[in-house]
Design an enzyme around this catalytic site. Structure first.
Site, PDB file in Angstrom:
ATOM      1  N   GLY A 248       0.811  -1.208   0.000  1.00  0.00           N
ATOM      2  CA  GLY A 248       0.000   0.000   0.000  1.00  0.00           C
ATOM      3  C   GLY A 248       0.846   1.261   0.000  1.00  0.00           C
ATOM      4  CG  ASP A 249       3.417   1.743   3.189  1.00  0.00           C
ATOM      5  OD1 ASP A 249       2.351   2.255   3.578  1.00  0.00           O
ATOM      6  OD2 ASP A 249       4.061   0.914   3.854  1.00  0.00           O
TER       7      ASP A 249
END
Length: 303
Positions: A248-249
């Site tokens: 996600g990052d």
């Protein structure tokens, strides 16, 4: 400039074992250590994609020095507020299964909080800041909300990737981007979301609160980006899932990297999806070569 904020960074110490015997002597077959934290991950992937950023947060002791030195060696600029106690160590034991032991982190005093807030108050309308991850117990739970309110006055764009209770107070302050996955989006409305249609429906409700852009990751089903007047769907390229940690990052970093290059929102979303997928298909964070390779396999459609 893009700034990333990691309030409770860590040294992630990874030990690999052939097997693990509870209560007995165990010897590792391989060990590694990396700086951990969602904001730090964003800065590291931005660097891999040749985009500069500044990593902010709190760091202290020998572990804090390790975090700063590691990032500086990767040519990532750091401006961490120095605290007295050592930054935490998170131990990850990989054997027949994976066990994690996470440290609690240092105590943050009021003067440290003021110093960090002063740093953020100096940002301008040309800057973006990524608020990522949890807030330590010694920092007020309203801290993200206070940062977003200050950034709204300055015109600084706010990107937030955190749990429900930290995101919700920020919504009225019109952040530039929020990035829940479909589980987190469902939690915000007390529903379960398993379909693209349902994700679009609740993503639009969320966007109507004033958020400029909502990005929803849906694992193997793809991802969505809701902008002011369009909804984009991204396919997921083929690959073997090895770890979802940091995916996600990486998606956030890829999207911001595309915007920093002057790309369209659509192509930036494509780069975000390719960076997130490349990390999911890797042990550790993605490589720029892997991102470029997957980029060609991703289809973006309007829905």
């Amino acid at each position: 400039m893009i700034y990333t904020l990691t309030l409770n960074p860590s040294v992630d110490y990874i030990m690999e074992l052939d097997s693990f015997q509870k209560g007995g002597l165990n010897r590792s077959s391989a060990e590694s250590a990396f700086p951990g934290g969602k904001g730090i991950n964003v800065s590291r992937v931005l660097h891999l994609l040749n985009v500069d950023s500044v990593a902010l947060g709190f760091a202290g002791g020998y572990t804090g020095e390790y975090i700063k030195q590691f990032l500086n060696q990767e040519d990532i600029r750091t401006e961490f507020v120095e605290v007295e106690e050592a930054s935490r160590i998170n131990v990850k034991v990989k054997a027949d299964d994976e066990t994690e032991i996470n440290g609690s982190g240092p105590s943050i005093r009021e003067e440290h909080i003021r110093e960090l807030f002063d740093q953020i108050s100096s940002l301008t309308a040309d800057d973006m800041i990524v608020l990522a991850g949890s807030i330590p117990g010694s920092v007020p739970k309203t801290f993200y909300q206070e940062i977003a309110a200050q950034c709204q006055k300055q015109g600084t764009k706010v990107i937030i990737d955190a749990e429900k209770k930290l995101i919700e107070p920020v919504l009225p302050l019109k952040p530039f981007l929020i990035k829940p996955n479909h589980h987190e989006l469902g939690e915000m409305f007390d529903v379960e979301i398993h379909s693209i249609e349902k994700a679009v429906h609740y993503g639009k409700i969320l966007k109507d609160t004033g958020v400029e852009n909502v990005m929803v990751s849906m694992a193997e089903k793809g991802a969505l980006l809701l902008t002011e007047d369009e909804v984009f769907f991204s396919s997921v390229p083929k690959g073997e899932l090895k770890s979802s940690v940091g995916a996600g990052d990486s998606t956030v970093a890829g999207f911001l990297a595309g915007l920093s290059r002057g790309w369209s929102v659509k192509d930036s979303f494509r780069l975000g999806t390719s960076a997130g997928s490349a990390t999911a298909y890797s042990i550790g964070l993605c490589s720029s070569e892997h991102v470029e390779r997957l980029f060609e396999d991703i289809q973006i459609t309007n829905i």
